[in-house]
Scaffold this active site. Sequence first.
Site, PDB file in Angstrom:
ATOM      1  N   GLY A   1      42.188 -26.613 -74.849  1.00  0.00           N
ATOM      2  CA  GLY A   1      41.617 -27.697 -75.600  1.00  0.00           C
ATOM      3  C   GLY A   1      40.297 -27.409 -76.038  1.00  0.00           C
ATOM      4  O   GLY A   1      39.647 -28.215 -76.909  1.00  0.00           O
TER       5      GLY A   1
ATOM      6  N   ASP B   1      37.089 -29.430 -72.921  1.00  0.00           N
ATOM      7  CA  ASP B   1      37.334 -30.221 -73.879  1.00  0.00           C
ATOM      8  C   ASP B   1      36.973 -31.658 -73.604  1.00  0.00           C
ATOM      9  O   ASP B   1      36.268 -32.361 -74.325  1.00  0.00           O
ATOM     10  CB  ASP B   1      38.854 -30.518 -74.655  1.00  0.00           C
ATOM     11  CG  ASP B   1      39.918 -30.588 -73.547  1.00  0.00           C
ATOM     12  OD1 ASP B   1      39.307 -30.653 -72.121  1.00  0.00           O
ATOM     13  OD2 ASP B   1      40.854 -30.572 -73.853  1.00  0.00           O
TER      14      ASP B   1
ATOM     15  N   ASP C   1      37.743 -36.166 -67.844  1.00  0.00           N
ATOM     16  CA  ASP C   1      38.205 -37.496 -67.703  1.00  0.00           C
ATOM     17  C   ASP C   1      38.145 -38.181 -66.244  1.00  0.00           C
ATOM     18  O   ASP C   1      37.259 -38.655 -65.997  1.00  0.00           O
ATOM     19  CB  ASP C   1      39.894 -37.448 -68.213  1.00  0.00           C
ATOM     20  CG  ASP C   1      40.433 -38.546 -68.043  1.00  0.00           C
ATOM     21  OD1 ASP C   1      40.214 -39.779 -68.487  1.00  0.00           O
ATOM     22  OD2 ASP C   1      41.798 -38.437 -67.915  1.00  0.00           O
TER      23      ASP C   1
ATOM     24  N   GLY D   1      37.616 -36.047 -63.938  1.00  0.00           N
ATOM     25  CA  GLY D   1      36.643 -35.103 -63.322  1.00  0.00           C
ATOM     26  C   GLY D   1      37.325 -34.093 -62.390  1.00  0.00           C
ATOM     27  O   GLY D   1      36.483 -33.183 -62.035  1.00  0.00           O
TER      28      GLY D   1
ATOM     29  N   THR E   1      39.324 -31.873 -63.099  1.00  0.00           N
ATOM     30  CA  THR E   1      39.583 -30.220 -63.292  1.00  0.00           C
ATOM     31  C   THR E   1      37.944 -29.782 -63.351  1.00  0.00           C
ATOM     32  O   THR E   1      38.041 -28.484 -62.676  1.00  0.00           O
ATOM     33  CB  THR E   1      40.067 -30.261 -64.959  1.00  0.00           C
ATOM     34  OG1 THR E   1      41.357 -31.140 -64.834  1.00  0.00           O
ATOM     35  CG2 THR E   1      40.083 -28.689 -65.382  1.00  0.00           C
ATOM     36  N   LEU E   2      37.316 -30.393 -63.868  1.00  0.00           N
ATOM     37  CA  LEU E   2      35.817 -29.840 -63.888  1.00  0.00           C
ATOM     38  C   LEU E   2      35.438 -29.565 -62.442  1.00  0.00           C
ATOM     39  O   LEU E   2      34.598 -28.691 -62.319  1.00  0.00           O
ATOM     40  CB  LEU E   2      34.976 -30.802 -64.833  1.00  0.00           C
ATOM     41  CG  LEU E   2      33.648 -29.989 -65.174  1.00  0.00           C
ATOM     42  CD1 LEU E   2      34.029 -28.821 -66.190  1.00  0.00           C
ATOM     43  CD2 LEU E   2      32.792 -31.073 -66.010  1.00  0.00           C
TER      44      LEU E   2
ATOM     45  N   LYS F   1      34.789 -39.236 -70.731  1.00  0.00           N
ATOM     46  CA  LYS F   1      35.430 -40.819 -70.595  1.00  0.00           C
ATOM     47  C   LYS F   1      34.806 -40.896 -68.980  1.00  0.00           C
ATOM     48  O   LYS F   1      35.424 -40.998 -68.016  1.00  0.00           O
ATOM     49  CB  LYS F   1      36.698 -40.481 -70.407  1.00  0.00           C
ATOM     50  CG  LYS F   1      37.562 -40.752 -71.363  1.00  0.00           C
ATOM     51  CD  LYS F   1      39.127 -40.664 -71.333  1.00  0.00           C
ATOM     52  CE  LYS F   1      40.001 -40.284 -72.651  1.00  0.00           C
ATOM     53  NZ  LYS F   1      41.589 -40.240 -72.118  1.00  0.00           N
TER      54      LYS F   1
ATOM     55  N   ASP G   1      44.930 -32.158 -77.518  1.00  0.00           N
ATOM     56  CA  ASP G   1      46.278 -32.380 -77.963  1.00  0.00           C
ATOM     57  C   ASP G   1      47.158 -33.555 -77.352  1.00  0.00           C
ATOM     58  O   ASP G   1      46.790 -34.014 -76.364  1.00  0.00           O
ATOM     59  CB  ASP G   1      47.225 -31.123 -77.332  1.00  0.00           C
ATOM     60  CG  ASP G   1      47.539 -30.966 -75.844  1.00  0.00           C
ATOM     61  OD1 ASP G   1      46.721 -31.106 -75.106  1.00  0.00           O
ATOM     62  OD2 ASP G   1      48.676 -31.070 -75.588  1.00  0.00           O
TER      63      ASP G   1
ATOM     64  N   ARG H   1      46.278 -30.512 -82.427  1.00  0.00           N
ATOM     65  CA  ARG H   1      44.925 -29.659 -81.854  1.00  0.00           C
ATOM     66  C   ARG H   1      44.308 -29.334 -83.094  1.00  0.00           C
ATOM     67  O   ARG H   1      42.999 -29.105 -83.049  1.00  0.00           O
ATOM     68  CB  ARG H   1      45.383 -28.416 -81.127  1.00  0.00           C
ATOM     69  CG  ARG H   1      45.727 -28.670 -79.957  1.00  0.00           C
ATOM     70  CD  ARG H   1      45.852 -27.448 -78.902  1.00  0.00           C
ATOM     71  NE  ARG H   1      46.631 -27.283 -77.799  1.00  0.00           N
ATOM     72  CZ  ARG H   1      46.267 -27.966 -76.584  1.00  0.00           C
ATOM     73  NH1 ARG H   1      44.948 -28.493 -76.305  1.00  0.00           N
ATOM     74  NH2 ARG H   1      46.987 -27.857 -75.480  1.00  0.00           N
TER      75      ARG H   1
HETATM   76  P1  IMP Z   1      40.721 -34.671 -65.721  1.00  0.00           P
HETATM   77  O1  IMP Z   1      41.491 -35.774 -65.313  1.00  0.00           O
HETATM   78  O2  IMP Z   1      39.238 -34.856 -65.988  1.00  0.00           O
HETATM   79  O3  IMP Z   1      40.886 -33.603 -64.812  1.00  0.00           O
HETATM   80  O4  IMP Z   1      41.180 -34.104 -66.924  1.00  0.00           O
HETATM   81  C1  IMP Z   1      42.199 -33.070 -67.029  1.00  0.00           C
HETATM   82  C2  IMP Z   1      42.603 -32.603 -68.532  1.00  0.00           C
HETATM   83  O5  IMP Z   1      43.246 -33.681 -68.922  1.00  0.00           O
HETATM   84  C3  IMP Z   1      41.419 -32.320 -69.558  1.00  0.00           C
HETATM   85  O6  IMP Z   1      40.927 -31.174 -69.415  1.00  0.00           O
HETATM   86  C4  IMP Z   1      42.350 -32.269 -70.754  1.00  0.00           C
HETATM   87  O7  IMP Z   1      42.814 -31.139 -71.174  1.00  0.00           O
HETATM   88  C5  IMP Z   1      43.427 -33.487 -70.471  1.00  0.00           C
HETATM   89  N1  IMP Z   1      42.937 -34.975 -70.920  1.00  0.00           N
HETATM   90  C6  IMP Z   1      42.295 -35.828 -70.447  1.00  0.00           C
HETATM   91  N2  IMP Z   1      42.097 -37.063 -71.207  1.00  0.00           N
HETATM   92  C7  IMP Z   1      42.777 -36.552 -72.381  1.00  0.00           C
HETATM   93  C8  IMP Z   1      42.932 -37.152 -73.731  1.00  0.00           C
HETATM   94  O8  IMP Z   1      42.220 -38.335 -73.998  1.00  0.00           O
HETATM   95  N3  IMP Z   1      43.443 -36.320 -74.873  1.00  0.00           N
HETATM   96  C9  IMP Z   1      43.780 -35.091 -74.540  1.00  0.00           C
HETATM   97  N4  IMP Z   1      43.639 -34.517 -73.268  1.00  0.00           N
HETATM   98  C10 IMP Z   1      43.171 -35.247 -72.297  1.00  0.00           C
HETATM   99 MG    MG Z   2      42.041 -29.279 -70.496  1.00  0.00          MG
END
Ligand code: IMP
Ligand code: MG
Length: 173
Positions: free
Chosen positions: A41, A97, A100, A102, A104-105, A128, A156, A162
């Site tokens: 992403g 990218d 969300d 958090g 992943t990060l 977000k 995506d 993308r």
């Molecule tokens: P996390 O919930 O912060 O771990 O986010 C996980 C992953 O979900 C991100 O790195 C994105 O690849 C994907 N993601 C979360 N929200 C969105 C969105 O609104 N559009 C596209 N990908 C998303």
């Molecule tokens: Mg991602």
Amino acid sequence: MKNLKKIIGEDEIAARVDEIAARINRDYGGEELVVMCVLSGSVIFLADLIRRLDMPLTLDMISVTSYSGDETAPSRLKFLKMFSEDVRDRHVLVLDDICDTGATLDEIMRRVHAMRPKSVRACVLLDKPSRRVREVEPDYVAFDVPDKFVVGYGLDYNGRFRNLPYIAEVDGV
Ligand code: IMP
Ligand code: MG
């Protein structure tokens, strides 16, 4: 075909990438940097951002996938491609990218910390904050977005969109 609503245009993205790059250049003061890109992403953001960075830098790419969890089993990350750079005693900037929940990060930052870098910061195109479940705050954020599913400029929906040059909300996701 999904309905898309443009929320951030190309010019606005370019202007903001300029600002973020200027801040990063100022903050690192010419010190060497390892930019750790989270595939896939962030590749368009990466390409635009690093061409505006003026310190010597090395790229590393990692790839993760998450299994969504529930109350009994929190979401888990699987690393499809691991770090290849030895980042010990080096400055690391993790580039993703979107932040969300958090999860992943947070996991990536923990793993980078464990490699004993000189410093580690995170830069995301989109944030977000309303969705956060982990205590993680990216150091550089280009745009905050509302709790809607967004695509384009690298992001995506089921692998598509993308290549859109702008960022759009997807209806009904
Ligand atoms: P996390 O919930 O912060 O771990 O986010 C996980 C992953 O979900 C991100 O790195 C994105 O690849 C994907 N993601 C979360 N929200 C969105 C969105 O609104 N559009 C596209 N990908 C998303
Ligand atoms: Mg991602």
